[in-house]
Design an enzyme around this catalytic site. Structure first.
Site, mmCIF file in Angstrom:
data_model
loop_
_atom_site.group_PDB
_atom_site.id
_atom_site.type_symbol
_atom_site.label_atom_id
_atom_site.label_comp_id
_atom_site.label_asym_id
_atom_site.label_seq_id
_atom_site.Cartn_x
_atom_site.Cartn_y
_atom_site.Cartn_z
ATOM 1 N N PHE A 185 -9.634 53.408 2.794
ATOM 2 C CA PHE A 185 -9.065 53.273 1.540
ATOM 3 C C PHE A 185 -9.200 54.515 0.598
ATOM 4 O O PHE A 185 -10.259 54.924 0.138
ATOM 5 C CB PHE A 185 -9.522 51.921 0.947
ATOM 6 C CG PHE A 185 -8.623 51.574 -0.452
ATOM 7 C CD1 PHE A 185 -7.632 50.590 -0.422
ATOM 8 C CD2 PHE A 185 -9.084 52.056 -1.610
ATOM 9 C CE1 PHE A 185 -6.940 50.315 -1.480
ATOM 10 C CE2 PHE A 185 -8.675 51.739 -2.784
ATOM 11 C CZ PHE A 185 -7.532 50.984 -2.769
ATOM 12 N N LYS A 244 -10.902 57.010 -21.427
ATOM 13 C CA LYS A 244 -11.492 55.738 -22.044
ATOM 14 C C LYS A 244 -12.045 56.399 -23.403
ATOM 15 O O LYS A 244 -11.822 56.063 -24.455
ATOM 16 C CB LYS A 244 -12.426 54.973 -21.150
ATOM 17 C CG LYS A 244 -12.055 54.279 -20.138
ATOM 18 C CD LYS A 244 -13.229 53.549 -19.621
ATOM 19 C CE LYS A 244 -12.648 52.469 -18.240
ATOM 20 N NZ LYS A 244 -13.594 51.763 -17.589
ATOM 21 N N ASN A 283 -18.725 54.402 -14.973
ATOM 22 C CA ASN A 283 -17.492 54.822 -15.368
ATOM 23 C C ASN A 283 -17.329 54.471 -16.886
ATOM 24 O O ASN A 283 -16.119 54.864 -17.749
ATOM 25 C CB ASN A 283 -16.366 54.151 -14.669
ATOM 26 C CG ASN A 283 -16.327 53.058 -14.689
ATOM 27 O OD1 ASN A 283 -17.476 52.181 -15.024
ATOM 28 N ND2 ASN A 283 -15.026 52.302 -14.428
ATOM 29 N N ASP A 284 -18.032 53.657 -17.315
ATOM 30 C CA ASP A 284 -18.141 53.432 -19.049
ATOM 31 C C ASP A 284 -19.020 54.196 -19.870
ATOM 32 O O ASP A 284 -19.012 54.046 -21.170
ATOM 33 C CB ASP A 284 -18.313 51.660 -19.304
ATOM 34 C CG ASP A 284 -17.573 50.958 -18.591
ATOM 35 O OD1 ASP A 284 -16.125 51.135 -18.314
ATOM 36 O OD2 ASP A 284 -17.937 49.724 -17.716
ATOM 37 N N ARG A 317 -5.649 51.796 -15.350
ATOM 38 C CA ARG A 317 -5.381 52.959 -14.322
ATOM 39 C C ARG A 317 -5.891 54.224 -15.450
ATOM 40 O O ARG A 317 -5.263 55.118 -15.235
ATOM 41 C CB ARG A 317 -3.915 53.252 -13.833
ATOM 42 C CG ARG A 317 -3.491 52.034 -13.018
ATOM 43 C CD ARG A 317 -4.256 51.665 -12.169
ATOM 44 N NE ARG A 317 -4.543 52.339 -10.822
ATOM 45 C CZ ARG A 317 -5.310 52.336 -9.893
ATOM 46 N NH1 ARG A 317 -6.336 51.564 -9.974
ATOM 47 N NH2 ARG A 317 -5.478 53.170 -8.868
ATOM 48 N N ASP A 355 -14.303 47.388 -21.159
ATOM 49 C CA ASP A 355 -14.226 47.232 -19.907
ATOM 50 C C ASP A 355 -13.482 45.900 -19.387
ATOM 51 O O ASP A 355 -14.080 44.849 -19.876
ATOM 52 C CB ASP A 355 -15.259 47.909 -19.002
ATOM 53 C CG ASP A 355 -14.779 47.834 -17.389
ATOM 54 O OD1 ASP A 355 -13.756 48.426 -17.161
ATOM 55 O OD2 ASP A 355 -15.905 47.828 -16.667
ATOM 56 N N LYS A 356 -13.000 45.786 -18.067
ATOM 57 C CA LYS A 356 -12.628 44.403 -17.535
ATOM 58 C C LYS A 356 -13.532 44.042 -16.599
ATOM 59 O O LYS A 356 -14.520 43.015 -16.950
ATOM 60 C CB LYS A 356 -11.235 44.482 -17.015
ATOM 61 C CG LYS A 356 -10.804 42.979 -16.905
ATOM 62 C CD LYS A 356 -9.525 42.894 -16.277
ATOM 63 C CE LYS A 356 -9.499 43.441 -14.795
ATOM 64 N NZ LYS A 356 -10.083 42.656 -13.696
ATOM 65 N N THR A 357 -13.516 44.604 -15.397
ATOM 66 C CA THR A 357 -14.311 44.015 -14.236
ATOM 67 C C THR A 357 -15.831 44.216 -14.455
ATOM 68 O O THR A 357 -16.337 45.316 -14.858
ATOM 69 C CB THR A 357 -14.065 44.904 -13.099
ATOM 70 O OG1 THR A 357 -12.331 44.873 -13.002
ATOM 71 C CG2 THR A 357 -14.873 44.548 -11.618
#
Length: 1139
Positions: free
Chosen positions: A576, A771, A794-795, A765, A444-446
């Site tokens: 949002f 994933k 989410n991972d 995205r 993952d990145k963030t």
């Protein structure tokens, strides 16, 4: 401000999916994806037919026990379908532990095999060894495994008891009483207070806050640390505040059946002849915690195993290492070899009896048995004699080694993160050696590569850019300033304090008003709770520059504008979401003006700018007509260096993230890519990448969805068909869907082959399910060992799907950590986990297995050679107790310590020379070649151990004139030679000597002689005359120098070829580690490469508190390049630092 007068661009006519849009939400369970049940499921959605759904009556426990809610659970016995609130994660209790644990252990083929042997040894016609020779090792193995299982299960018992015995206030007999969680039932009304854990899935009825608002923290549920709000119905808020009112509450709730969907809930409340719709905003789920709310009341809807968090537990995927699979196949191979040997010896016994045994009068046993029948009995006798070829203690020894290696990871201070007091944690003990074979990392990145702590760095206002590096700005003039906030451009502060630039003042006013942040006062400090880190960063920036968000109600927002307090009336708020990619707010100013503020992603804001915007050409990434912000999510310390080291170890890193494509380009270059390629077509020219060099591939979730061809698209078409609707006109992307499984598989294979040619692959995205699917594709088509690393809920799918799952304990809760195999606090620790602990674990396990097989072959095959001189009669070559204790006490400790402590090079060299990692990826240290080398080494050793003593005993005279050539003396000499050989052989194999290793070798030899002299003594023979029959043999045989010379000669001949071969390998065919050790002495000091850029800019957002505030309430394959030979990479000593 932006008027939003232009419509959104129509994307229906595009030739592919929108690169900036998530393909869909990830809301399906595995069983729902069964294609055979698609049509049936459309007819039985519980929330469409509430009468057949879940029914709960308030304050009525007896309602759940009505006959209509009973279900069968065993034969004709029935129980209520409503679960109690007690949870049970343990496997055993006091009554079931022994039978259930034994049942599970005997499902392992090796244990079942030895149980069958034990039964055979009880049969007098077959047995050739006493029963205890098999029973003692079997009981030891079963006992150690049972103790380990018991310790693990006791920990689960303690955890369950701690949770089940938590206290909660429950409405019973008209008043609230303190009760344990386990005693809560569906239909109970409970009262919760601030900081309480929520005991079940509860319908919020009322709270102490206005409009029955309740704030909850969901970190344990979804990994997010920001607060969520829940809201009670208006009718329950007005009528259910007092204890007496709650006691009279008798509504019936009809809702969906228990399921694992955390983002959905549908139901209806029937009360006083009215019906009220219910949704997820009215539900407080187990696993959450009450925050910022003094008191609230709720009705239990789902309890215990029916709660959503328990339903999401699912079945844990059982992960096995490659070595585990290979080891099992080798055990099966050994069993086949054993059967063939026994069959050959049985045939030999048949012929020998016909030719010799039946004609020798002194061998007559009084039994009238044919030669064939005697051969049949001999087969089973040899199965018993040669049973030690199948290693009974192998599995338990492997478990002990893995446990020790896991403890070393836990104790590693270099993987301890002092800032958060977080040590590394090996949450499994079965996968350590797999860490030394990783080929692909999915990250993952963030929050994983970055810190997930957003910082306001730059801004553009009316065409003027602020944020050039300078000295830190002093914010002491602002009493509300956040002391942790840093900014480096004094000109912006001067511009604001002068109050001359209206655009600058309007810019920060927008940031302080257009948001969904919640504020809380703690010790005279303002504490912001934001829906996303970047929104919090923007509001904090406005606060430090003098525009301080102070408070809000459902209709107003109060801010401090340069020490002047202003209150604005909020007319509307559009939150949002991933479709709008922006949020907007309409406000009435104190002077009566109405204004719309909007902020969001550059792509959607810019297309909505007025054609007459005077700053359109200058600020093309504007949040609105005023300016733009740059939010920095810094990389964690050591991330560039770690990625560079792992790349040198030939480990490919893929980044799977939900961020948009523009953000991840920097990540592609960070992972080693120089030329970026975006996926937009299914077919690309041949070859994949015409430009030479290091390429990086970026693919969005929409296009990935086309490659994966998700089943959800089929689901949607079926739903439209069932509802009688015509599907929308086919778009080009629908026409591109594969027409059969072969085309689908071809597309996937081509994608994987193309991606694997890249130095870096970035999937942006993407949903959590996608994933996991990407990881599955690489596992399926590349047969590679994969590792997934992430920090958020989410991972979890990705972490569970990979061969190894690593959780980062960061800013997004503990969901990823709880689902992982290994956990630590910083990405940089991954380098040490793989290159040091993983590599050491792999080398140790391989060396242990090779030697374990060797010592068992050398020990067992002596019986085979002895059979040729004993008429194939299944006579054993050793004394019975030696056979019993050989694997348990005489040869186990030294090889076990090698598996725990050995290392070819130290940790610094392991990290300095990443190419040392390559043998693990290639599986070079343990495979069938190594297995057969161990087999032939064992055959050679057994030949020497039998035939040299046998030859020495022929026509030999002792010192006293007596011949020492009796069977018992021969057995002692062979056993002594074997013990010396095995322990000296493991000494030659040991690369890293410690006092413990030396002690273990000497202690094993001493234990052998000590026990042998004891069991050969006259005293123990008097007590057990039929069990200990070698009376005085050891003392008589080992006092003769001739036999000691025989032992020395035997040991010398067995070890001499090994010493010669090791010398040749180190001089002529050195291993990678052999080259590294002298390289360390000769090479120049190691210097790292140029420091990489250590930050990445990102703008991401998530759904905020608007509902609360506004309510008032391609592809052809190119031949793969061969993996470099690790030996070729360390030849040139001056370039050693590039390894």
């Amino acid at each position: 401000f932006s008027t939003m007068s232009r419509e959104r661009a129509d994307s229906q006519g595009s030739l592919g999916p929108d690169d900036e849009v998530m393909p869909y939400s990830d809301d399906e369970t595995d069983d729902e994806l069964d294609p055979s049940s698609d049509e049936e499921r459309l007819d039985c959605l519980p929330f469409l037919f509430p009468e057949s759904g879940w029914r709960v009556k308030a304050n009525d426990r007896a309602f759940c026990n009505l006959p209509e809610f009973q279900k069968k659970y065993f034969l004709c016995l029935k129980k209520s379908k409503y679960a109690g609130n007690g949870i049970k994660t343990y496997k055993y209790n006091a009554l079931t532990f022994i039978p259930l644990n034994l049942f599970e252990q005997f499902k392992r083929a090796a244990n079942l095999y030895f149980l069958a042997l034990l039964i055979l040894q009880i049969i007098p016609e077959i047995t050739t060894l006493p029963w205890y020779t098999t029973l003692v090792p079997l009981v030891l193995v079963l006992g150690i495994t049972a103790i380990k299982d018991l310790v693990d299960d006791l920990a689960r018992h303690r955890m369950d008891n701690e949770i089940n015995n938590r206290k909660c206030e429950v409405l019973l007999d008209g008043r609230f009483q303190v009760s344990k969680w386990m005693n809560i039932h569906v239909g109970d009304v409970v009262r919760l207070k601030k900081n309480d854990h929520i005991p079940a899935d509860i319908l919020l009825l009322s709270s102490s806050n206005p409009n029955s608002l309740c704030y909850v923290e969901t970190a344990e549920l979804d990994g997010e640390t920001n607060l969520k709000f829940k809201m009670g119905l208006k009718v329950t808020d007005e009528r259910l505040q007092e204890e007496g009112q709650l006691a009279q509450f008798d509504a019936v709730i009809v809702c969906e059946e228990p399921n694992n969907r955390l983002d959905k809930f549908t139901g209806t409340m029937r009360w006083r002849k009215d019906r009220f719709p219910l949704d997820l905003d009215n539900m407080m789920l187990r696993g959450c915690r009450i925050r910022n709310t003094d008191e609230c009341h709720g009705l239990v809807i789902f309890a215990g195993a029916d709660t959503k968090i328990m339903r999401n537990g699912g079945k844990t995927r059982f992960k096995r290492t490659k070595i585990d699979e290979l080891m099992n196949y080798m055990v099966y191979t050994i069993f086949v070899i054993l059967v063939l040997l026994c069959a050959g010896l049985a045939i030999g016994n048949t012929f020998w009896y016909e030719e010799v045994g039946s004609k020798a009068w002194y061998l007559y046993d009084g039994k009238d048995q044919t030669a064939s029948y005697r051969g049949f009995l001999s087969f089973w006798g040899y199965i018993i004699v040669l049973n030690t070829m199948v290693p009974i203690s192998l599995y338990v020894s492997v478990e002990v080694i893995r446990l020790g290696q896991s403890k070393f990871i836990n104790w590693d201070l270099q993987m301890y993160y002092q800032e958060k007091d977080t040590p590394a944690k090996a949450r499994t003990t079965t996968l350590n050696e797999q860490l030394g074979q990783i080929e692909y990392i999915f990250s993952d990145k963030t929050g994983t590569l970055t810190q997930n702590i957003m910082a306001f760095k730059k801004c553009t206002i009316a065409g003027h850019t602020f944020g050039d590096p300078a000295n830190p700005v002093d914010f002491t003039w602002n009493k509300y300033a956040d002391r942790k906030f840093e900014y480096l451009d004094h000109s912006l502060v001067a511009c604001i304090r002068s109050k001359k630039d209206k655009d600058t003042l309007e810019f920060f006013k927008l940031l302080s008003l257009c948001h969904t942040v919640m504020v809380e006062q703690k010790e005279d400090e303002l504490v912001y709770q934001a829906a996303s880190p970047d929104e919090g960063a923007l509001v904090t920036a406005a606060r430090n520059f003098g525009f301080v968000f102070l408070s809000r109600t459902q209709d107003t927002i109060t801010i401090s504008e340069m020490d002047q307090e202003m209150t604005y009336e909020m007319l509307a708020l559009l939150d949002f979401n991933s479709d709008r990619k922006r949020m907007s707010i309409i406000l009435r100013f104190p002077d009566g003006r109405i204004r719309l503020y909007c902020k969001g992603a550059d792509t959607v804001i810019y297309e909505r700018l007025s054609p007459n915007s005077k700053h359109k050409e200058v600020t093309q990434t504007a949040l609105d007509m005023i300016g733009a912000t740059a939010i920095e999510d810094k990389l964690q310390d050591g991330v560039p260096e770690t990625i560079a080291k792992l790349a040198k170890a030939d480990i490919k890193i893929w980044v799977l993230t939900g961020d948009k494509k523009g953000i991840v380009s920097g990540a592609a270059r960070l992972c080693g890519g120089e030329s970026l390629w975006n996926i937009h077509l299914y077919k690309v020219p041949d070859p994949f990448f015409p430009e030479p060099g290091r390429n990086a591939l970026i693919i969005t979730g929409g296009w990935l969805n086309e490659i994966l061809y998700e089943k959800k698209k089929k689901r949607r078409r079926l739903r439209l068909k069932r509802l009688g609707k015509r599907p929308a006109s086919a778009t080009p992307q629908d026409a591109a869907q594969p027409i059969d499984d072969w085309e689908k598989e071809t597309r996937q294979v081509d994608f994987v082959n193309m991606a694997c040619e890249c130095e870096a692959v970035i999937c942006c995205r993407v949903t959590p399910k996608q994933k996991a699917n990407v990881v599955s594709l690489v596992k399926k088509y590349k047969k590679a060992v994969t590792l997934s690393i992430g920090d958020g809920a989410n991972d979890v799918n990705m972490i569970k799907t990979a061969d190894i799952g690593v959780g980062i304990s960061g800013q997004e809760g503990m969901q990823a950590v709880m689902s992982s195999d290994y956990a630590f606090a910083q990405f940089r620790y991954l380098e040490r986990l793989l290159l040091v602990h993983g590599r050491w674990s792999y080398i140790r396990m391989c060396k242990f297995l090779r030697f374990f097989f060797f010592k068992n072959f050398a020990f067992t095959l002596v019986h085979f050679w002895y059979s040729f001189f004993s008429g194939f009669s299944a006579q054993v070559a050793y004394e019975d107790w030696f056979i019993t204790l050989y694997n348990v006490m005489y040869s186990s400790l030294p090889v076990l310590l090698v598996g725990l402590l050995d290392q070819d090079v130290n940790d610094k060299l392991s990290r300095k020379f990443p190419k040392l990692y390559l043998p693990g990826q290639q599986g070079a240290l343990f495979n069938y070649k190594n297995f057969f080398i161990s087999l032939f080494h064992g055959i050679f050793t057994s030949l020497v151990i039998f035939f040299i003593p046998y030859g020495a005993f022929l026509q030999t005279m002792g010192q006293n004139g007596e011949a020492p050539s009796d069977y018992q003396s021969l057995a002692v000499v062979m056993a002594s030679s074997l013990i010396f050989t095995v322990n000296m052989q493991i000494s030659l194999e040991t690369s890293y000597w410690t006092f413990v290793n030396c002690f273990a070798v000497l202690c094993s030899i001493a234990i052998y002689f000590g026990i042998m002299f004891d069991i050969h003594s006259a005293g123990i023979h008097v007590i057990f005359p039929s069990t200990f029959t070698f009376t005085g043999v050891a003392s008589n045989a080992l006092r003769q120098p001739y036999l000691w010379l025989t032992i020395i000669l035997t040991v010398g001949i067995t070890l001499l070829p090994v010493i010669c071969i090791q010398f040749l390998y180190k001089t002529i065919w050195p291993s990678v580690a052999d080259n590294v050790r002298p390289a360390e002495e000769k090479s120049t000091p190691f210097q790292r490469g140029r420091r990489s850029r250590r930050s990445a800019y990102a703008f991401s957002h998530s759904r905020g508190y608007a509902d609360l505030i506004a309510s008032g309430r391609s592809i052809r394959r190119r031949p793969a390049t061969a993996r470099p030979n690790p030996r070729d990479s360390i030849r040139e000593i001056p370039q050693a630092e590039n390894i």
